[in-house]
Design a protein around this motif. Structure first.
Motif, mmCIF file in Angstrom:
data_model
loop_
_atom_site.group_PDB
_atom_site.id
_atom_site.type_symbol
_atom_site.label_atom_id
_atom_site.label_comp_id
_atom_site.label_asym_id
_atom_site.label_seq_id
_atom_site.Cartn_x
_atom_site.Cartn_y
_atom_site.Cartn_z
ATOM 1 N N LEU A 220 1.024 5.641 -5.828
ATOM 2 C CA LEU A 220 0.460 4.857 -4.733
ATOM 3 C C LEU A 220 -0.660 4.005 -5.306
ATOM 4 C CD1 LEU A 220 0.139 4.068 -1.767
ATOM 5 C CD2 LEU A 220 -1.290 6.099 -1.442
ATOM 6 N N TRP A 221 -0.490 2.680 -5.209
ATOM 7 C CA TRP A 221 -1.456 1.751 -5.799
ATOM 8 C C TRP A 221 -2.599 1.457 -4.844
ATOM 9 C CZ3 TRP A 221 -1.029 0.566 -10.810
ATOM 10 C CH2 TRP A 221 0.214 0.778 -11.424
ATOM 11 N N LEU A 222 -3.783 1.305 -5.422
ATOM 12 C CA LEU A 222 -4.958 0.842 -4.684
ATOM 13 C C LEU A 222 -5.169 -0.642 -4.977
ATOM 14 C CD1 LEU A 222 -7.410 3.813 -5.337
ATOM 15 C CD2 LEU A 222 -5.847 3.490 -3.402
ATOM 16 N N ASP A 223 -6.031 -1.284 -4.197
ATOM 17 C CA ASP A 223 -6.289 -2.709 -4.411
ATOM 18 C C ASP A 223 -6.855 -2.927 -5.812
ATOM 19 O OD1 ASP A 223 -9.491 -3.538 -4.113
ATOM 20 O OD2 ASP A 223 -8.974 -1.586 -3.252
ATOM 21 N N LYS A 228 -10.307 0.755 -3.773
ATOM 22 C CA LYS A 228 -10.684 1.570 -2.616
ATOM 23 C C LYS A 228 -9.602 1.615 -1.543
ATOM 24 C CE LYS A 228 -15.698 0.643 -2.754
ATOM 25 N NZ LYS A 228 -16.825 0.031 -1.974
ATOM 26 N N TYR A 229 -8.775 0.573 -1.512
ATOM 27 C CA TYR A 229 -7.887 0.408 -0.364
ATOM 28 C C TYR A 229 -6.419 0.564 -0.777
ATOM 29 C CZ TYR A 229 -12.175 -1.369 1.636
ATOM 30 O OH TYR A 229 -13.476 -1.485 2.061
ATOM 31 N N VAL A 230 -5.700 1.305 0.038
ATOM 32 C CA VAL A 230 -4.293 1.596 -0.220
ATOM 33 C C VAL A 230 -3.473 0.313 -0.116
ATOM 34 C CG1 VAL A 230 -2.286 2.799 0.715
ATOM 35 C CG2 VAL A 230 -4.497 3.957 0.588
ATOM 36 N N GLU A 231 -2.503 0.154 -1.030
ATOM 37 C CA GLU A 231 -1.624 -1.013 -0.954
ATOM 38 C C GLU A 231 -0.158 -0.603 -0.759
ATOM 39 O OE1 GLU A 231 -2.482 -4.189 -3.743
ATOM 40 O OE2 GLU A 231 -4.039 -4.728 -2.291
ATOM 41 N N GLU A 232 0.526 -0.163 -1.810
ATOM 42 C CA GLU A 232 1.917 0.248 -1.659
ATOM 43 C C GLU A 232 2.305 1.216 -2.758
ATOM 44 O OE1 GLU A 232 4.653 -3.032 -2.034
ATOM 45 O OE2 GLU A 232 3.568 -3.894 -3.707
ATOM 46 N N VAL A 233 3.440 1.868 -2.567
ATOM 47 C CA VAL A 233 4.014 2.747 -3.584
ATOM 48 C C VAL A 233 4.879 1.876 -4.490
ATOM 49 C CG1 VAL A 233 5.458 4.803 -3.942
ATOM 50 C CG2 VAL A 233 3.916 4.671 -1.983
ATOM 51 N N PHE A 298 4.813 8.408 5.116
ATOM 52 C CA PHE A 298 6.172 8.111 4.662
ATOM 53 C C PHE A 298 6.230 6.715 4.048
ATOM 54 C CE2 PHE A 298 5.840 7.064 9.180
ATOM 55 C CZ PHE A 298 6.363 5.777 9.258
ATOM 56 N N GLY A 299 7.137 6.560 3.090
ATOM 57 C CA GLY A 299 7.392 5.275 2.473
ATOM 58 C C GLY A 299 8.628 4.649 3.080
ATOM 59 N N THR A 300 8.730 3.322 2.968
ATOM 60 C CA THR A 300 9.884 2.607 3.492
ATOM 61 C C THR A 300 10.397 1.625 2.443
ATOM 62 O OG1 THR A 300 8.588 0.778 4.443
ATOM 63 C CG2 THR A 300 8.935 2.709 5.831
ATOM 64 N N GLY A 301 11.714 1.516 2.346
ATOM 65 C CA GLY A 301 12.312 0.570 1.410
ATOM 66 C C GLY A 301 13.817 0.543 1.567
#
Length: 364
Positions: A220-223, A228-233, A298-301
């Motif tokens: 899970l990547w942060l900015d 500090k901020y969640v972006e996407e897997v 949950f992740g989506t793709g």
């Protein structure tokens, strides 16, 4: 761009793989779609040809300057025999958005969709029908001009290949373990994070290997600025159900605008579930978890559809989400999306396009 699609028949067709052991992205069908671009002729010479190697000069742009974009789509076999595509217009629109960022000439979205449908129709016997299975569709564009120098190519090739696949994470929807990356950076605002291009995925490989060594499935990547901020897997957008609301990171230029992400947001709105696109602090998420308010993740793709998250690790903290199993909302979303995609549930939002068997390809 003309509307004829040439069809070059193969001398011999392949033996199809065992549907019980498909895996993901391991097998490829008999045919692929090709088109070429030149400055003088634009996109031209659409043709369906036997799947096989392509020939490029060693100095081709794609090898040295990464001028490349791709998409991921699926075709499904409904119980009544229909062949269905899920929101293909969104994939084509996103492909042109990626092309614009990588300075690649735009495609005719309607024509490429038509050509993909013809390819899928020719290869319909390759579409598996067991639960969780589908025909994965991979369109991509590469710069083919032979030169060494940093400027956009003047020639390109569009190719579409097909692969019969099983479920991305196996036969059951089991929660994955996610490692929050706080050292490496994948993308920053103003870069290419929102484009579907190989460079974004190359930038993720080191962290993905690190996560796997630690016993985790995905990163899970942060900015990339404040961390500090969640972006996407790595292969998915991410959602959090917090105290009755669903949160997902707002699109900010460094996050891929996922087709499944958009579909989940629209389904939640359709159901009356509160959903917010916002900046999400990883610290705040872990505080919510400590207070037992982080209910589901949950992740989506396209590949996984919905992938529940059972564990999250950030720095020296590890949390279990819910009871470590798929949550009720994640399960409902998965069953609804796959039900719509395979024709088992009514397509209330008009997302599915049926592949017809009209003769649009001209045999050579």
């Amino acid at each position: 761009m003309g509307q004829q699609i040439a069809f070059h028949k193969a001398d011999q067709l392949k033996v199809k793989p065992d549907p019980e052991h498909l895996g993901f992205g391991r097998h490829f069908t008999d045919y692929m779609l090709e088109m070429d671009y030149s400055v003088d002729d634009g996109w031209h010479d659409a043709r369906i040809v036997p799947y096989g190697p392509i020939t490029l000069q060693p100095a081709a742009t794609v090898f040295h300057y990464g001028q490349e974009v791709f998409e991921g789509m699926k075709a499904y076999r409904a119980e009544d025999g229909r062949i269905l595509l899920f929101r293909p217009e969104m994939n084509m629109r996103r492909m042109n958005q990626s092309c614009a960022r990588l300075n690649i000439p735009a495609i005719d979205e309607a024509f490429v969709t038509e050509a993909i449908m013809k390819l899928v129709d020719i290869e319909k016997d390759w579409i598996p029908s067991k639960p969780g299975q589908s025909l994965y569709i991979r369109p991509f564009i590469i710069g083919t001009e032979s030169f060494l120098g940093v400027h956009p190519a003047e020639s390109y090739k569009l190719i579409v290949i097909l692969s019969p696949v099983g479920a991305y994470f196996g036969d059951t929807v089991n929660p994955v373990k996610i490692y929050v990356e706080d050292e490496y950076v994948r993308a920053v605002r103003g870069g290419i994070g929102f484009a579907k291009t190989g460079g974004n995925y190359a930038a993720s490989l080191k962290a993905q290997s690190k996560a796997e060594e630690l016993g985790f499935d995905q990163v899970l990547w942060l900015d990339g600025v404040e961390h500090k901020y969640v972006e996407e897997v790595g292969s998915m957008n991410i959602f959090f159900k917090v105290d009755g609301e669903v949160w997902t990171p707002a699109l900010n230029g460094s996050i891929l605008p996922g087709v499944t992400r958009d579909s989940v947001i629209r389904l939640l709105q359709h159901w009356g579930v509160p959903v917010k696109e916002k900046k999400i602090s990883v610290k705040k998420l872990f505080k919510k978890a400590e207070k037992q308010k982080l209910e589901e993740v949950f992740g989506t793709g396209t590949a996984a559809v919905i992938s529940p998250v059972g564990f999250l690790k950030w720095e020296d903290r590890l949390i279990r989400v819910g009871n470590g199993e798929i949550g009720p909302l994640s399960k409902k979303l998965y069953e609804t999306l796959t039900g719509i995609q395979t024709g088992r549930l009514e397509d209330e939002l008009g997302w599915m396009q049926e592949v017809s068997s009209e003769e649009t390809a001209v045999a050579d």
